[in-house]
Design an enzyme around this catalytic site. Structure first.
Site, mmCIF file in Angstrom:
data_model
loop_
_atom_site.group_PDB
_atom_site.id
_atom_site.type_symbol
_atom_site.label_atom_id
_atom_site.label_comp_id
_atom_site.label_asym_id
_atom_site.label_seq_id
_atom_site.Cartn_x
_atom_site.Cartn_y
_atom_site.Cartn_z
ATOM 1 N N GLU A 24 0.831 -1.229 0.000
ATOM 2 C CA GLU A 24 0.000 0.000 0.000
ATOM 3 C C GLU A 24 0.853 1.262 0.000
ATOM 4 O OE1 GLU A 24 -3.261 -1.447 -0.840
ATOM 5 O OE2 GLU A 24 -3.023 0.699 -0.619
HETATM 6 C C1 LIG Z 1 2.419 -9.648 -0.081
HETATM 7 C C2 LIG Z 1 2.231 -8.493 -1.001
HETATM 8 C C3 LIG Z 1 0.938 -8.104 -1.370
HETATM 9 C C4 LIG Z 1 0.755 -7.049 -2.251
HETATM 10 N N1 LIG Z 1 -0.521 -6.734 -2.690
HETATM 11 C C5 LIG Z 1 -0.676 -5.862 -3.731
HETATM 12 C C6 LIG Z 1 -1.947 -5.688 -4.375
HETATM 13 O O1 LIG Z 1 -2.959 -6.243 -3.963
HETATM 14 N N2 LIG Z 1 -2.005 -4.877 -5.460
HETATM 15 C C7 LIG Z 1 -0.924 -4.221 -5.954
HETATM 16 O O2 LIG Z 1 -1.054 -3.533 -6.952
HETATM 17 N N3 LIG Z 1 0.306 -4.360 -5.357
HETATM 18 C C8 LIG Z 1 0.439 -5.155 -4.267
HETATM 19 N N4 LIG Z 1 1.678 -5.325 -3.675
HETATM 20 C C9 LIG Z 1 2.792 -4.539 -4.161
HETATM 21 C C10 LIG Z 1 3.257 -3.478 -3.168
HETATM 22 O O3 LIG Z 1 2.295 -2.466 -3.027
HETATM 23 C C11 LIG Z 1 4.614 -2.975 -3.635
HETATM 24 O O4 LIG Z 1 5.543 -4.037 -3.447
HETATM 25 C C12 LIG Z 1 5.081 -1.742 -2.898
HETATM 26 O O5 LIG Z 1 4.240 -0.644 -3.196
HETATM 27 C C13 LIG Z 1 6.529 -1.355 -3.231
HETATM 28 O O6 LIG Z 1 6.780 -1.426 -4.593
HETATM 29 P P1 LIG Z 1 8.049 -2.267 -5.130
HETATM 30 O O7 LIG Z 1 8.002 -3.595 -4.474
HETATM 31 O O8 LIG Z 1 8.049 -2.227 -6.598
HETATM 32 O O9 LIG Z 1 9.290 -1.486 -4.561
HETATM 33 P P2 LIG Z 1 10.079 -0.287 -5.278
HETATM 34 O O10 LIG Z 1 9.099 0.701 -5.810
HETATM 35 O O11 LIG Z 1 11.065 -0.833 -6.205
HETATM 36 O O12 LIG Z 1 10.815 0.368 -4.034
HETATM 37 C C14 LIG Z 1 12.015 -0.171 -3.465
HETATM 38 C C15 LIG Z 1 12.490 0.739 -2.336
HETATM 39 O O13 LIG Z 1 12.791 2.049 -2.830
HETATM 40 C C16 LIG Z 1 12.028 3.036 -2.160
HETATM 41 N N5 LIG Z 1 11.619 4.052 -3.121
HETATM 42 C C17 LIG Z 1 11.082 3.865 -4.353
HETATM 43 N N6 LIG Z 1 10.825 5.043 -4.935
HETATM 44 C C18 LIG Z 1 11.197 6.004 -4.073
HETATM 45 C C19 LIG Z 1 11.155 7.431 -4.088
HETATM 46 N N7 LIG Z 1 10.663 8.104 -5.120
HETATM 47 N N8 LIG Z 1 11.624 8.080 -3.010
HETATM 48 C C20 LIG Z 1 12.086 7.418 -1.935
HETATM 49 N N9 LIG Z 1 12.154 6.081 -1.861
HETATM 50 C C21 LIG Z 1 11.706 5.374 -2.914
HETATM 51 C C22 LIG Z 1 10.828 2.303 -1.574
HETATM 52 O O14 LIG Z 1 10.299 2.956 -0.427
HETATM 53 C C23 LIG Z 1 11.439 0.940 -1.240
HETATM 54 O O15 LIG Z 1 12.060 0.992 0.010
HETATM 55 C C24 LIG Z 1 1.873 -6.338 -2.747
HETATM 56 C C25 LIG Z 1 3.163 -6.701 -2.345
HETATM 57 C C26 LIG Z 1 3.351 -7.773 -1.503
HETATM 58 C C27 LIG Z 1 4.758 -8.184 -1.146
#
Ligand SMILES: Cc1cc2nc3c(=O)[nH]c(=O)nc-3n(C[C@H](O)[C@H](O)[C@H](O)COP(=O)(O)OP(=O)(O)OC[C@H]3O[C@@H](n4cnc5c(N)ncnc54)[C@H](O)[C@@H]3O)c2cc1C
Length: 589
Positions: free
Chosen positions: A441
């Protein structure tokens, strides 16, 4: 099996004594049928389904997990029957619009029920929580035709919802999504693309799954301004509302993960799936925010719910476990040792859990109250004020509830010593289940940026000022008789937060990195100040002559003496600037 009793007494105290809901619900146009008696009855019935139906499936669900076989996802034993009981008893539609078959209960009440659900069975709860969020987005932005076709079945829980944003190459930066939507000859759109990590994307609980999918139209501008939102049913719906053919929506696999193992996390493939535009073209992200804001509070409640059950079990264990003697001499002379509850350090852990949980519960109710006022107050100005507060407080609620919720679960595990680490006592599952709430989220880092950048700096502190004024007026209006130090400490920390807010706004003009460097510490400082405000509100109405009242006063005192001092460290970090973060080069890391 871990113990859990829904904290009904605390919930009733917050609703009736702290926030005077009887008067509030009479004032709002949307909740005039709701009385405190009805609220009590709902919470009591809600507690029963959580304690009796969902709690017993929590550990077996964790051990069995979801299974995947050739596109079919099977939830753990007992989940299907529990889901049937849940929907047949009308729980899914509790907060839904009455015009489409919902029960129209206020968010203050549904949020408390959600907390209990997360305590009892976090994985199970994610399925109905996603449906509720999807309903909100459909309700706020979809056409009347879509609303009449989909909302009644979703409020019934016969059809569930899922939220499809994330793709393999992007999670935070949704401007990069590649899923495409092309206008279809027969009307509507053809959606093609792959989404990952989709909670409840496929499951065996409901007859249909309604996916809310972010995709790009052929003429979409680049970045987040080119995203549109589509409703894509797993099974097509005929004109008469019956289920038709499959719809090019399939599950490619499910993830194996650290926690919430009974919640399916799916790779979802959309192959020319038929979908319907929700809201305006290219304005999908704003529409999705309706769902995401709801989900963010809901995920915050995941932190509180898990923190509460962890506390209850740690306390039960501490009362029974005998090790060592009290520093003041043996307390239980008939036993070989005293219970560990005599030790100050064990008390520190339990009181930290209790202080965070109760502060959070009150703050969740306060945030939910703003949602109710924003929706149903007869005065437009009051609605606008509440709306502004919701937007300021949602990132605090999501991130602070879940960060502290995780800490609280770790403390609960620590109280059990080695027994907290092994499976038998259940404490390690809460730690694993709580961890994800800090990540999904929108990670808590992103919540902090949202708070500091969008909600504070970009409007020059206007929303913050509204919160500041409210707390300041409240602090001045009370004596806090049972705990007089509250007045000075609340005012002092409110000023500290104001000072940090103004300094960061000032510095942000010179240094583009200042917001990102200060945001997490600022959110922690904000959270601590908000919890102090909540403890102040509780203390201002507590009855000191009761055991419940004494427990509140002593917990508040602990909060002020042993937790609140951290605020000054956060303030110092907020003001430390960005240089020490940015000075080190990639090679020097
Ligand atoms: C069990 C599980 C359930 C989920 N359920 C859903 C769902 O129902 N629907 C859905 O759409 N998604 C879902 N997700 C996805 C989840 O919302 C994302 O994993 C999350 O938003 C982070 O995105 P990412 O994993 O691509 O990390 P990334 O975006 O790659 O981020 C990696 C790191 O970099 C940091 N970061 C990235 N951009 C910036 C910035 N601009 N400034 C500062 N820091 C930054 C982040 O905070 C993080 O620490 C789920 C994930 C999991 C693991």
């Amino acid at each position: 099996m871990p113990e859990y009793k829904a904290p009904l007494r605390d919930m009733q105290f917050i609703l009736n004594d702290v926030f005077h809901v009887e008067k509030l619900w009479q004032t709002l146009t949307t909740t005039q049928e709701v009385t405190p008696d009805l609220a009590d009855a709902i919470l009591e019935e809600g507690a029963k389904i959580c304690e009796n139906e969902l709690l017993p499936l929590n550990r077996s669900g964790d051990e069995e997990g979801c299974q995947f076989d050739n596109g079919v996802v099977t939830t753990p034993k007992g989940f299907k029957a529990a889901y049937q009981t849940y929907v047949e008893n009308g729980w899914q539609g509790l907060g839904g619009d009455t015009e489409y078959g919902g029960q129209g209960m206020p968010k203050m009440l549904t949020a408390m029920f959600e907390e209990m659900l997360y305590s009892a069975n976090c994985s199970f709860t994610l399925y109905p929580a996603l449906t509720s969020g999807a309903c909100l987005a459909v309700h706020a932005h979809a056409s009347e035709e879509l609303k009449t076709t989909y909302l009644p079945k979703m409020y019934e829980g016969v059809w569930a919802g899922a939220m499809c944003l994330t793709e393999p190459h992007c999670g935070t930066d949704l401007g990069l999504i590649r899923t495409k939507a092309i206008p279809a000859e027969e009307g509507g759109y053809k959606i093609t693309g792959t989404k990952i990590f989709i909670t409840g994307g496929e499951q065996d609980l409901s007859e249909n799954i309604i996916h809310l999918v972010l995709a790009k139209l052929p003429d979409a501008p680049a970045g987040t301004r080119g995203i549109s939102l589509f409703l894509v049913p797993k099974i097509k719906v005929n004109d008469d509302g019956s289920l038709g053919d499959g719809n090019g929506v399939s599950c490619g696999s499910i993830e194996h993960k650290m926690g919430i193992k009974a919640s399916s996390t799916c790779v979802m493939n959309f192959d020319d799936a038929h979908g319907y535009l929700i809201g305006e073209p290219h304005k999908g992200l704003a529409a999705m925010f309706t769902m995401m804001n709801y989900e963010r509070l809901s995920i915050g409640l995941q932190g509180i719910g898990l923190g509460e059950i962890s506390y209850q079990n740690a306390l039960a264990y501490a009362k029974e476990r005998i090790q060592g003697r009290a520093a003041t001499g043996a307390q239980q002379k008939d036993k070989a040792a005293d219970s560990i509850l005599v030790h100050p350090d064990v008390r520190r852990m339990l009181l930290t859990q209790k202080a965070y949980n109760e502060g959070a519960r009150c703050f969740a109710a306060y945030t939910a109250m703003q949602l109710d006022v924003a929706k149903g107050h007869p005065d437009e100005k009051e609605r606008a004020k509440a709306h502004a507060l919701v937007s300021l407080l949602t990132p605090v609620a999501k991130a602070y509830f879940t960060d502290r919720g995780f800490d609280v679960c770790v403390l609960g595990q620590q109280v059990l010593g080695g027994h907290g680490f092994i499976r038998e006592w259940g404490q390690e599952q809460y730690v694993r289940d709580a961890r994800i709430a800090q990540i999904y989220e929108g990670t808590n880092g992103i919540q902090a940026l949202d708070l500091m950048g969008r909600k504070v700096v970009s409007n020059h502190g206007e929303l913050f000022h509204q919160f500041y004024e409210e707390v300041s007026v409240f602090a001045d209006s009370q004596d806090f008789d049972p705990l007089p130090s509250m007045k000075h400490l609340l005012k002092e920390h409110l000023e500290l937060l104001k000072d940090c807010t103004e300094k960061v706004i000032g510095k942000s003009k010179e240094d583009p990195n200042i917001v990102g460097s200060a945001s997490c510490d600022y959110l922690n400082l904000f959270g601590l100040t908000a919890y102090t405000y909540m403890w102040a509100r509780m203390i201002s109405v507590v009855e000191p002559e009761t055991e419940f009242g004494q427990s509140k006063i002593k917990t508040a005192e602990f909060f002020l003496n042993k937790i609140l001092p951290e605020a000054k460290a956060y303030a110092s970090k907020v003001l430390a600037g960005a240089d020490s973060l940015m000075a080190i080069s990639e090679e020097e890391f």
